[in-house]
Design an enzyme around this catalytic site. Sequence first.
Site, PDB file in Angstrom:
ATOM      1  N   CYS A 530      41.331  53.085  52.813  1.00 23.95           N
ATOM      2  CA  CYS A 530      41.461  52.648  51.422  1.00 23.95           C
ATOM      3  C   CYS A 530      40.133  52.116  50.886  1.00 23.95           C
ATOM      4  O   CYS A 530      39.196  51.705  51.661  1.00 23.95           O
ATOM      5  CB  CYS A 530      42.188  51.040  51.459  1.00 23.95           C
ATOM      6  N   THR A 531      39.891  52.066  49.584  1.00 23.72           N
ATOM      7  CA  THR A 531      38.799  51.763  48.931  1.00 23.72           C
ATOM      8  C   THR A 531      38.565  50.061  49.006  1.00 23.72           C
ATOM      9  O   THR A 531      39.152  49.471  48.108  1.00 23.72           O
ATOM     10  CB  THR A 531      38.569  52.390  47.421  1.00 23.72           C
TER      11      THR A 531
END
Length: 668
Positions: A530-531
């Site tokens: 995930c960012t």
Amino acid sequence: MTIIQFQPFSSLVEPAFWHALNNMKIDVLKLSDDFIPVTGSYAPGRSITDRESGQDIAMPSALTLAGDAFSEDPQIPKYAVPVTGLLKNYNTIEEFKAADKTALFNELSDEIWKSIQAGSTAKLTKFLLITFADLKKYRYYYWFAFPAFVAKPAWEAGGDWQSASEALSPETISAVHDALHTQARPFFLVRTSSATPEIAPIEELQTFFEGVPPEHRLVGFVDPSGAPSNPGWPLRNLLAYLSHRHPSLFSDAAGLRVLCWRDAARSRVGIVKGPSSAQDTGARPSAVGWEKNPQGKLAPRMADLAPTMDPKRLAEQAVDLNLKLMRWRILPELDLERVSNTRCLLLGAGTLGCYVARGLMAWGVRTITFVDSARVSFSNPVRQPLFTFEDCLDGGKPKAECAAENLKKIFPGVNATGHSLSIPMPGHPIPPASVEQTQKDVALLEQLFDNHDVIFLLMDSRESRWLPTVMGAAKGKIVMNAALGFDTFLVMRHGVRKELAKGDRLGCYYCNDIVAPADSLTDRTLDQMCTVTRPGLASIASSSAVELLAALLQHPDGVNAPAPAPPKNGQLPDPHASGSVLGLVPHQLRGYLAEFRTVPLKGAAFSRCTGCGDAVLEAYERDAWALVRSACDETGFLEKLSGLDELYREGEEAIGDVEWVDEEDDDM
């Protein structure tokens, strides 16, 4: 004797005129309240017969302003006559209310009187219109003035007004009808002393009526009144003109014959008597003529267009208004059309893509296209402002199409579309079953590149940006790149290929690397997949990318705009000398949220770059699909193609040639 009661002028302003005033105010007048010329028209009055009573009901013609009233060559309706005026638009409602209306009225009255003294009838019907345009609410406050000179003593009618069909011969009526339909004129003369009646302009009265008995003279005008015994407003100034220029016309006891032309069946003829020398001193008579409102009071009117307008049209004008206001005081040179006509392709409809789309739309960009292969998930709506909770249900809607659909809900005037496709990535082999679909995706991506001017790279992995970088460089497109860390961001514009570059060639996203893009997604933990960023970082980076594009589009060199030199002693170059009205056009912006600091950088192009190097671009142009297959499926392909492998060998050889000295030996 009966004092003549003149039918006052009434006004009719078409909605198209207010739209034209909108555009004039925003694009031309801005903060100016100078007088500007307008042209209206009025037609002959008419009457209709009431079916129940059998009586004629007067239908006066109003002075009409249409949408082309500001044009130098407006379209005048058939059988109508043009009339010129002056418009003065105020910037605030307070200025409109406080305007010295007496001074404005007297100024125009003086102008009309001077034209009478000069022997011209061109300004006898000239009018004044003062306005205030509330551009946010689409309300228009306005007041017309039709100056008309007062005769003392008043003009009198020498008997009842007659139907022209009873008072004149059919030949005379036919002659006037033909003459006015051939050339519309507000005032005219008729001579009936010969077998064929003749028509002439008012200015030729001295010679035209010379030796003609009074009973064969007619002074005519196109009459906007429809009342049987009340001639229209234009006759007042015509009589003032005749009394001042030709007082002998009224010295005869018989008076002056006047033709109130409406049409062949409804025109009226009457005798006008009045002062023969009241205005021969040269002093201007007093004047009247402010229009009354529907309640019969001397007060302005208000036109409210908002309830009648298409909400989509209202939204479009409101968006344009906020942008065009920048040009009033701050940036008169701002080219908004260049921005609005720019077609933007957003690769990635996630957090960056949503914020970039909103920023572009706020700048007036009308064409925005999304590309993304994912679906909306429950974690998206709080961080990605184009999605809602409902978009996550039932497995989630396709992100690209959903983002486009919701963008149009925000502003229906935007041309937004979405495409669900996967972009091939180096280091990610293409499964045999997916080859055909992947090839179609690449072909569609190429088509999208061809149909857009600016490409935004807003994906969440390094390798996903490789193919768009190659395509953008090969096709000479503006490529904008945004990438996020936890509390840092990079925003940059890619330089163009060597053949298109003017001056220093700027680098692309990959020019600082000596490592080819490869699989960075496999075997990652959840926090790596995930960012993970500070919540405000994406909006800052996205806004910076949009503003960088806006500054670039305002630079005369466009994609070749030079990057500013690095700061010297902490001092940045003068933004006003950059060539763009929006200031500096940096190559890269490195943002550090922990320090609340943004640093502009400049990076040169790298000849062995895997994204924009000559060898890679030439391979793409030879066979794009072959390049994609090899980059995805063959380990080390991009290194070999770009020359990075040779760079590695050269580096190893250079290290091998170094003579290492042992510190102990050196001490001996």
